[in-house]
Design a protein around this motif. Structure first.
Motif, PDB file in Angstrom:
ATOM      1  N   ALA A  38      65.727 113.165   1.838  1.00  0.00           N
ATOM      2  CA  ALA A  38      64.324 113.516   2.089  1.00  0.00           C
ATOM      3  C   ALA A  38      64.220 114.482   3.260  1.00  0.00           C
ATOM      4  CB  ALA A  38      63.505 112.258   2.348  1.00  0.00           C
ATOM      5  N   ALA A  39      65.070 115.533   3.231  1.00  0.00           N
ATOM      6  CA  ALA A  39      65.134 116.519   4.312  1.00  0.00           C
ATOM      7  C   ALA A  39      65.646 115.890   5.604  1.00  0.00           C
ATOM      8  CB  ALA A  39      63.780 117.198   4.538  1.00  0.00           C
ATOM      9  N   THR A  40      66.416 114.833   5.468  1.00  0.00           N
ATOM     10  CA  THR A  40      67.046 114.184   6.620  1.00  0.00           C
ATOM     11  C   THR A  40      68.307 113.470   6.174  1.00  0.00           C
ATOM     12  OG1 THR A  40      66.823 112.395   8.242  1.00  0.00           O
ATOM     13  CG2 THR A  40      65.510 112.202   6.268  1.00  0.00           C
ATOM     14  N   VAL A  41      69.383 113.655   6.925  1.00  0.00           N
ATOM     15  CA  VAL A  41      70.561 112.812   6.749  1.00  0.00           C
ATOM     16  C   VAL A  41      70.251 111.533   7.515  1.00  0.00           C
ATOM     17  CG1 VAL A  41      73.036 112.585   7.158  1.00  0.00           C
ATOM     18  CG2 VAL A  41      72.071 114.815   6.556  1.00  0.00           C
ATOM     19  N   LYS A  42      70.014 110.463   6.820  1.00  0.00           N
ATOM     20  CA  LYS A  42      69.362 109.281   7.383  1.00  0.00           C
ATOM     21  C   LYS A  42      70.017 108.799   8.676  1.00  0.00           C
ATOM     22  CE  LYS A  42      67.566 107.398   3.012  1.00  0.00           C
ATOM     23  NZ  LYS A  42      66.197 107.812   3.236  1.00  0.00           N
ATOM     24  N   GLY A  43      69.198 108.744   9.735  1.00  0.00           N
ATOM     25  CA  GLY A  43      69.635 108.166  10.994  1.00  0.00           C
ATOM     26  C   GLY A  43      70.475 109.073  11.873  1.00  0.00           C
ATOM     27  N   VAL A  44      70.660 110.349  11.465  1.00  0.00           N
ATOM     28  CA  VAL A  44      71.545 111.241  12.215  1.00  0.00           C
ATOM     29  C   VAL A  44      70.822 112.569  12.454  1.00  0.00           C
ATOM     30  CG1 VAL A  44      73.835 112.302  12.307  1.00  0.00           C
ATOM     31  CG2 VAL A  44      73.503 110.171  11.030  1.00  0.00           C
ATOM     32  N   PRO A 272      78.324 107.200   3.511  1.00  0.00           N
ATOM     33  CA  PRO A 272      78.456 107.120   4.977  1.00  0.00           C
ATOM     34  C   PRO A 272      77.217 106.559   5.668  1.00  0.00           C
ATOM     35  CG  PRO A 272      79.347 109.191   4.176  1.00  0.00           C
ATOM     36  CD  PRO A 272      78.663 108.547   3.016  1.00  0.00           C
ATOM     37  N   THR A 273      76.043 107.056   5.318  1.00  0.00           N
ATOM     38  CA  THR A 273      74.843 106.594   6.013  1.00  0.00           C
ATOM     39  C   THR A 273      74.325 105.268   5.446  1.00  0.00           C
ATOM     40  OG1 THR A 273      73.538 108.078   4.588  1.00  0.00           O
ATOM     41  CG2 THR A 273      74.116 108.874   6.784  1.00  0.00           C
ATOM     42  N   ARG A 274      74.459 105.060   4.149  1.00  0.00           N
ATOM     43  CA  ARG A 274      74.042 103.765   3.589  1.00  0.00           C
ATOM     44  C   ARG A 274      74.887 102.641   4.187  1.00  0.00           C
ATOM     45  NH1 ARG A 274      73.598 103.400  -2.762  1.00  0.00           N
ATOM     46  NH2 ARG A 274      71.626 104.482  -2.304  1.00  0.00           N
ATOM     47  N   SER A 275      76.189 102.881   4.285  1.00  0.00           N
ATOM     48  CA  SER A 275      77.065 101.875   4.886  1.00  0.00           C
ATOM     49  C   SER A 275      76.702 101.649   6.346  1.00  0.00           C
ATOM     50  CB  SER A 275      78.525 102.329   4.784  1.00  0.00           C
ATOM     51  OG  SER A 275      78.958 102.352   3.442  1.00  0.00           O
ATOM     52  N   GLY A 276      76.425 102.740   7.073  1.00  0.00           N
ATOM     53  CA  GLY A 276      76.078 102.618   8.478  1.00  0.00           C
ATOM     54  C   GLY A 276      74.855 101.747   8.704  1.00  0.00           C
ATOM     55  N   ARG A 277      73.896 101.867   7.809  1.00  0.00           N
ATOM     56  CA  ARG A 277      72.681 101.052   7.954  1.00  0.00           C
ATOM     57  C   ARG A 277      72.941  99.574   7.698  1.00  0.00           C
ATOM     58  NH1 ARG A 277      70.873 105.281   4.874  1.00  0.00           N
ATOM     59  NH2 ARG A 277      70.324 104.033   3.058  1.00  0.00           N
ATOM     60  N   HIS A 278      74.063  99.260   7.079  1.00  0.00           N
ATOM     61  CA  HIS A 278      74.390  97.859   6.779  1.00  0.00           C
ATOM     62  C   HIS A 278      75.573  97.354   7.608  1.00  0.00           C
ATOM     63  CE1 HIS A 278      71.970  98.982   3.219  1.00  0.00           C
ATOM     64  NE2 HIS A 278      71.637  97.703   3.220  1.00  0.00           N
ATOM     65  N   GLY A 279      75.922  98.087   8.663  1.00  0.00           N
ATOM     66  CA  GLY A 279      76.949  97.601   9.571  1.00  0.00           C
ATOM     67  C   GLY A 279      78.370  97.868   9.132  1.00  0.00           C
ATOM     68  N   GLN A 280      78.567  98.722   8.136  1.00  0.00           N
ATOM     69  CA  GLN A 280      79.906  98.978   7.635  1.00  0.00           C
ATOM     70  C   GLN A 280      80.521 100.209   8.288  1.00  0.00           C
ATOM     71  OE1 GLN A 280      79.070  99.038   3.318  1.00  0.00           O
ATOM     72  NE2 GLN A 280      80.411  97.260   3.159  1.00  0.00           N
ATOM     73  N   MET A 328      68.115  99.641  15.957  1.00  0.00           N
ATOM     74  CA  MET A 328      68.311 100.817  15.119  1.00  0.00           C
ATOM     75  C   MET A 328      69.403 101.743  15.655  1.00  0.00           C
ATOM     76  SD  MET A 328      65.011 103.278  15.881  1.00  0.00           S
ATOM     77  CE  MET A 328      63.810 101.994  15.500  1.00  0.00           C
ATOM     78  N   LEU A 329      69.645 101.717  16.960  1.00  0.00           N
ATOM     79  CA  LEU A 329      70.687 102.567  17.518  1.00  0.00           C
ATOM     80  C   LEU A 329      72.045 102.250  16.905  1.00  0.00           C
ATOM     81  CD1 LEU A 329      71.584 104.742  19.509  1.00  0.00           C
ATOM     82  CD2 LEU A 329      71.830 102.945  21.259  1.00  0.00           C
ATOM     83  N   GLY A 330      72.308 101.000  16.633  1.00  0.00           N
ATOM     84  CA  GLY A 330      73.573 100.631  16.012  1.00  0.00           C
ATOM     85  C   GLY A 330      73.744 101.290  14.655  1.00  0.00           C
ATOM     86  N   GLN A 331      72.689 101.272  13.850  1.00  0.00           N
ATOM     87  CA  GLN A 331      72.742 101.915  12.531  1.00  0.00           C
ATOM     88  C   GLN A 331      72.966 103.410  12.661  1.00  0.00           C
ATOM     89  OE1 GLN A 331      69.422 100.741  10.022  1.00  0.00           O
ATOM     90  NE2 GLN A 331      69.153  98.868  11.205  1.00  0.00           N
ATOM     91  N   MET A 332      72.340 104.029  13.657  1.00  0.00           N
ATOM     92  CA  MET A 332      72.480 105.466  13.868  1.00  0.00           C
ATOM     93  C   MET A 332      73.904 105.824  14.276  1.00  0.00           C
ATOM     94  SD  MET A 332      68.847 106.095  15.842  1.00  0.00           S
ATOM     95  CE  MET A 332      69.120 107.844  16.146  1.00  0.00           C
ATOM     96  N   ILE A 333      74.480 105.062  15.213  1.00  0.00           N
ATOM     97  CA  ILE A 333      75.834 105.355  15.672  1.00  0.00           C
ATOM     98  C   ILE A 333      76.841 105.167  14.540  1.00  0.00           C
ATOM     99  CG2 ILE A 333      77.685 104.632  17.234  1.00  0.00           C
ATOM    100  CD1 ILE A 333      75.485 103.935  19.291  1.00  0.00           C
ATOM    101  N   LEU A 334      76.698 104.094  13.772  1.00  0.00           N
ATOM    102  CA  LEU A 334      77.637 103.860  12.677  1.00  0.00           C
ATOM    103  C   LEU A 334      77.511 104.933  11.602  1.00  0.00           C
ATOM    104  CD1 LEU A 334      77.636  99.987  12.133  1.00  0.00           C
ATOM    105  CD2 LEU A 334      79.201 101.387  13.475  1.00  0.00           C
ATOM    106  N   SER A 335      76.290 105.376  11.316  1.00  0.00           N
ATOM    107  CA  SER A 335      76.097 106.440  10.326  1.00  0.00           C
ATOM    108  C   SER A 335      76.751 107.729  10.802  1.00  0.00           C
ATOM    109  CB  SER A 335      74.603 106.660  10.073  1.00  0.00           C
ATOM    110  OG  SER A 335      74.004 105.510   9.506  1.00  0.00           O
ATOM    111  N   TRP A 336      76.581 108.028  12.080  1.00  0.00           N
ATOM    112  CA  TRP A 336      77.183 109.222  12.668  1.00  0.00           C
ATOM    113  C   TRP A 336      78.708 109.141  12.575  1.00  0.00           C
ATOM    114  CZ3 TRP A 336      76.301 110.625  18.572  1.00  0.00           C
ATOM    115  CH2 TRP A 336      76.792 111.920  18.819  1.00  0.00           C
TER     116      TRP A 336
END
Length: 378
Positions: A38-44, A272-280, A328-336
């Motif tokens: 949606a015009a964004t790489v989620k969380g990054v 990468p970002t879907r996993s990051g949002r779930h702690g993977q 939410m910072l955790g999800q952002m860092i893991l996605s990155w």
């Protein structure tokens, strides 16, 4: 339309490394494209995506046409300006998303009539409308022909009908795309798991002429890793060597490593970002969940060998705390980190091909992956 120069620097068997040159910048191949639905790489942030080494991102026609609307994006200067990404963008055609809306769509020769999953409004997506959205409104550098994603499993008759419809839609997509000197259009090869249909789809797509690259569609839809590899084995030999080959929606690291071995140049996936949002957290042997108790007092970084702040500057204990606390910072860092891992993997793949050691790289990667998966399930 433009046929972007594609320089092959090194090959090893079918694997190849190269550079796809676009007006907005070069793309080192094999390439992984982070997904910007949606015009964004989620969380990054986009500058963080650039720092990982990504040369190109993917935008989603279906989601952007519904919200905020492709016409609105066009009025605001196009997707590059709207989303803050100056490099190349590839957009999908919307075909996969409307295919997945089985209860909300009606398909015909003209295209697909569907109802929005957001508000129930009715829309029509055809080859002509898809080209208008991708090329004119969004301003994508690489656009995809409109196609039907063949379901899995499919009978030979179902796969043939779907493949032939995609060919007809591909011809209409070419005509609607027209002559665009700074943009290119990729064909999509279908045919399910049937070797003869894949070969026929490739041959007839090439015969249409004018495509700047060739995508392999209808995979990553439940067929499994081994079947995917078998389909690639019988498909890539039929594709031109002077055009990039794009495996849509793939995938896990092992899928990418094996697909490059079979001659694929471009990939995208939401993993990468879907996993990051779930702690993977992704690694060469699979993903692990940072929420596990064993990481509560682990002071080591995610991966100090990756040149990314997310990978080297935060401890596993800290990220364990963030994810368990639903910060939410955790999800952002893991996605990155996960994007950085995928881009680092692509850099290692390119280096191995150029060194002539890719066969050894694949063998070692495959062994480590299989051993870890056996341990996870054993």
């Amino acid at each position: 339309m433009a046929i972007f120069p594609f320089d092959i620097h090194a090959t090893e068997d079918r694997a190849r490394s190269g550079t796809l040159k676009t007006p907005r910048g070069d793309i080192a191949t094999p390439a992984f494209m982070p997904v910007g639905t949606a015009a964004t790489v989620k969380g990054v942030y986009m500058d963080q995506v650039r720092q990982t080494g990504a040369d190109i991102i993917l935008g989603n026609t279906y989601h952007l046409m519904l919200r905020p609307g492709s016409e609105r994006i066009a009025n605001l200067g196009g997707l590059h300006k709207f989303g803050g990404w100056s490099g190349p963008i590839l957009t999908d055609s919307g075909g996969f998303q409307v295919w997945s809306l089985s209860k909300l769509r009606k398909m015909s020769e003209e295209g697909v009539e569907f109802r929005s999953h957001i508000d129930g409004s009715k829309h029509m997506l055809s080859p002509e409308r898809s080209m208008e959205i991708q090329a004119e409104h969004l301003g994508a550098d690489i656009c995809m022909q409109f196609d039907e994603c063949t379901p899995f499993p499919a009978t030979p008759d179902q796969a043939r009908a779907s493949m032939e419809l995609s060919l007809r839609w591909g011809e209409r997509s070419l005509a609607a795309f027209g002559n665009r000197p700074d943009q290119t259009l990729f064909a999509i090869v279908q045919g399910s798991t049937y070797e003869d249909l894949r070969a026929e789809s490739a041959k007839l797509s090439i015969a249409l002429g004018g495509f700047g690259g060739y995508a392999i569609g209808g995979l990553a839809v439940g067929e499994g890793h081994e079947t995917m590899c078998q389909v690639l084995d019988v498909t890539t030999p039929h594709l031109p060597t002077d055009r990039p080959r794009y495996l849509m929606g793939v995938g896990k690291p092992i899928d990418i490593v094996e697909a490059v071995y079979r001659g694929v140049d471009m990939f995208d996936c939401v993993i990468p970002t879907r996993s990051g949002r779930h702690g993977q957290v992704w690694t060469d042997v699979g993903a692990y969940n940072i929420k596990r108790a064993e990481f509560a007092e682990n002071d080591s970084p995610l991966d100090a060998s990756i040149d990314c702040p997310a990978s080297r500057d935060y401890s596993k204990a800290y990220l364990h705390h963030l994810i368990r606390s639903k910060e939410m910072l955790g999800q952002m860092i893991l996605s990155w980190h996960n994007i950085a891992y995928f881009e680092d993997l692509m850099a290692r793949i390119r280096a191995a091909i150029e060194a002539g050691t890719y066969s050894d790289f694949v063998a070692g990667f495959r062994t480590a992956w299989d051993q870890n998966q056996a341990g996870e399930t054993g």
